[in-house]
Motif scaffolding. Structure first.
Motif, mmCIF file in Angstrom:
data_model
loop_
_atom_site.group_PDB
_atom_site.id
_atom_site.type_symbol
_atom_site.label_atom_id
_atom_site.label_comp_id
_atom_site.label_asym_id
_atom_site.label_seq_id
_atom_site.Cartn_x
_atom_site.Cartn_y
_atom_site.Cartn_z
ATOM 1 N N MET A 1 3.183 0.081 11.950
ATOM 2 C CA MET A 1 3.159 -0.416 10.599
ATOM 3 C C MET A 1 3.574 -1.888 10.613
ATOM 4 O O MET A 1 4.460 -2.276 11.351
ATOM 5 C CB MET A 1 4.113 0.400 9.746
ATOM 6 C CG MET A 1 3.970 0.109 8.313
ATOM 7 S SD MET A 1 3.870 1.494 7.172
ATOM 8 C CE MET A 1 3.874 2.958 8.111
ATOM 9 N N ASN B 1 4.493 1.875 1.840
ATOM 10 C CA ASN B 1 5.256 2.750 2.734
ATOM 11 C C ASN B 1 6.704 2.311 2.903
ATOM 12 O O ASN B 1 7.514 3.060 3.413
ATOM 13 C CB ASN B 1 4.578 2.828 4.100
ATOM 14 C CG ASN B 1 3.226 3.501 4.008
ATOM 15 O OD1 ASN B 1 3.039 4.413 3.226
ATOM 16 N ND2 ASN B 1 2.273 3.026 4.794
ATOM 17 N N CYS C 1 5.686 -2.762 3.741
ATOM 18 C CA CYS C 1 5.145 -2.179 4.970
ATOM 19 C C CYS C 1 3.780 -1.588 4.670
ATOM 20 O O CYS C 1 3.611 -0.887 3.666
ATOM 21 C CB CYS C 1 6.045 -1.059 5.481
ATOM 22 S SG CYS C 1 7.683 -1.578 5.969
ATOM 23 N N SER C 2 2.833 -1.852 5.551
ATOM 24 C CA SER C 2 1.491 -1.313 5.350
ATOM 25 C C SER C 2 0.794 -1.129 6.684
ATOM 26 O O SER C 2 0.996 -1.905 7.615
ATOM 27 C CB SER C 2 0.675 -2.260 4.468
ATOM 28 O OG SER C 2 -0.634 -1.777 4.305
ATOM 29 N N LYS C 3 -0.054 -0.109 6.749
ATOM 30 C CA LYS C 3 -0.915 0.086 7.916
ATOM 31 C C LYS C 3 -2.165 -0.776 7.806
ATOM 32 O O LYS C 3 -2.860 -0.989 8.777
ATOM 33 C CB LYS C 3 -1.299 1.559 8.040
ATOM 34 C CG LYS C 3 -0.147 2.455 8.397
ATOM 35 C CD LYS C 3 -0.577 3.902 8.515
ATOM 36 C CE LYS C 3 0.614 4.777 8.847
ATOM 37 N NZ LYS C 3 0.249 6.187 8.914
#
Length: 92
Positions: free
Chosen positions: A1, A28, A41-43
């Motif tokens: 992430m 997230n 937070c990010s994918k």
């Protein structure tokens, strides 16, 4: 992430931040750094983060989404530094 920094200015007088902040808090992970500056937070990539946020903004608003780095320095609350350490990978 990946951890992204998110900074914005809503330029219309009386702008409602409620929906934008709710969207930021739906990532997230998130951390409020300053009044209009957050970490999320990010994918997804920066473009995907930007698209999620832009739907809550007007065309005359400003938005900057940028991947964070471990090469950093500043004066922030200890809790913010700890959040970064917990959520950020060691890769630049």
């Amino acid at each position: 992430m990946t951890v992204y920094s998110v900074s914005y200015d809503l330029n219309k007088e009386g702008q409602n931040y409620k929906d934008l902040i709710a969207e930021i808090k739906s990532f997230n992970g998130y951390c409020k750094v300053m009044d209009s500056y957050w970490f999320v937070c990010s994918k997804g990539n920066a473009s995907a983060v930007s698209e999620r946020l832009k739907k809550h903004m007007d065309n005359n608003d400003s938005l900057l989404v940028m991947e964070t780095s471990t090469n950093r320095q500043g004066w922030l609350n200890k809790d913010i530094w700890e959040w970064l350490k917990q959520h950020q990978t060691t890769s630049v």
